[in-house]
Design an enzyme around this catalytic site. Sequence first.
Site, mmCIF file in Angstrom:
data_model
loop_
_atom_site.group_PDB
_atom_site.id
_atom_site.type_symbol
_atom_site.label_atom_id
_atom_site.label_comp_id
_atom_site.label_asym_id
_atom_site.label_seq_id
_atom_site.Cartn_x
_atom_site.Cartn_y
_atom_site.Cartn_z
ATOM 1 N N LYS A 18 0.099 -7.034 -10.430
ATOM 2 C CA LYS A 18 -0.944 -6.274 -9.969
ATOM 3 C C LYS A 18 -2.190 -7.134 -9.779
ATOM 4 O O LYS A 18 -2.450 -7.732 -10.761
ATOM 5 C CB LYS A 18 -1.386 -5.095 -10.893
ATOM 6 C CG LYS A 18 -2.320 -4.057 -10.850
ATOM 7 C CD LYS A 18 -2.651 -3.125 -11.909
ATOM 8 C CE LYS A 18 -3.684 -2.316 -11.686
ATOM 9 N NZ LYS A 18 -3.839 -1.123 -12.901
ATOM 10 N N SER A 29 -3.994 2.999 -10.601
ATOM 11 C CA SER A 29 -4.212 1.825 -10.108
ATOM 12 C C SER A 29 -3.323 0.719 -9.873
ATOM 13 O O SER A 29 -3.548 -0.273 -9.233
ATOM 14 C CB SER A 29 -5.364 1.336 -11.141
ATOM 15 O OG SER A 29 -5.138 1.095 -12.305
ATOM 16 N N SER A 45 -2.081 4.629 -15.542
ATOM 17 C CA SER A 45 -1.923 3.882 -14.201
ATOM 18 C C SER A 45 -0.759 3.177 -13.873
ATOM 19 O O SER A 45 -0.481 2.524 -12.933
ATOM 20 C CB SER A 45 -3.209 2.844 -14.318
ATOM 21 O OG SER A 45 -4.261 3.576 -13.868
#
Length: 437
Positions: free
Chosen positions: A80, A148, A172
């Site tokens: 990420k 996210s 998330s």
Amino acid sequence: MQDLHFLSATRLARMIRLHQVSVEEVVAAHLARIAVVNPALNAVVQSNPEQALASARAADKAAARSEWWGPLHGVPFTIKDWIETDDLICTAGYAARIGYTPAADAIVVARLRRAGGILLGKTNAVSGNEVYGLTNNPYNLAYSPAGSSSGEAAIIAAGGSPFGLGSDSGGSIRQPAHNCGVAGLKPTTGRVPLTGHYPRINVMNDPRTVIGPMARYVEDLALVLPIIQGVDWRDASVVPMPLAEWRLVRLGGLRVAWCTDYQDITPPNDIVRTVRAAVDALVAADLAVEERTPPMVEYTYQITRDYWNRPEPESWEEWDAGDETRLTSLEVEQHLFLWDRFRRALIAFMEEFDVILTPAAQLPARPHNDDPGHIAYTLTYSLVGYPAVVVRCGTSEDGMPIGVQVVARPWRDDVALAVAAYLEKELGGWQPTGLAV
């Protein structure tokens, strides 16, 4: 043999170790898959394929000499864009960081590389951010992964990466795992270092945020967690707590509380049906199952909203809370009092139960810009720091994945993984997407 890009990280590691496949073949297969699916997904936002292939060739040469770098020798992964890497741009989705390459890997990335993993690329964070725009759901490109860690969930679901790392403050990791039909683990707070995460996490201000693994298969979450956990002598919140072996958990006799209605939230029939299928599977395995809602969950959003209104600097070293109107010092103290009362109520509830089973979210994945529904189910267990795994157990009426959330007592990540792995086996887990295979 099944396509390499759909195999688990665990199986790929075993095949590489047995010289059944080369690392270069594995990495090349995943890079080729990214090239096929990413134009539709916009999930991988930074990559260096040449560097990944060079690392793969080095791993093959080491393997030929019987030099093994670790349990992930040659297994590719993605990260990420909130988790820093020293060789790829890390914008975290902020225009002010365009072109910024960190000086060092986040601790978790360094640990994956030391274990032999090969970085494929960085994935989009917060679908619709100002730098990279929207990420699409691989089961329906008009739908959002949400959360996210959206790009991570999307590229894993589509076969572009066997596993990766996301971060989770209120859902998330878990909401995009639910929306994209993959497995995601929010570890117990304090198990995995946050050093190298951006935005910077000051755990005295934010005891909710964690870094955790995402994968198509629960066994891969269990493979990665021991590698990334443990004290790093930088993040003062990390506790040197042993991690029990998930395969040794005896399911029979575990006590499970389950619920679907939560606060004033009533999910639709396909969510309820999926949770009840998971409950039936647990009953069949001799777990002691009872329909019970944990206490004080009606305070979940109030505590979270008050948290969002507290000052929070972006730096670890300099205090800069900005000039926004925030909670007063008295309101902050009241917030901390309520939060502590909430935590005490939940831990007393867990004296009666080993596991809590809930929906992962109020709704299945929704089209871009639609209301994604409430995520109180995940927010609750961020506020108390318990380990939680989301695993696919059903399908919505419009063909989107549905996950359930398996929450365990603090530090019993092994129990959450074991129960999730059983549900995956019984109810199907990840399923191929509609993208080209």
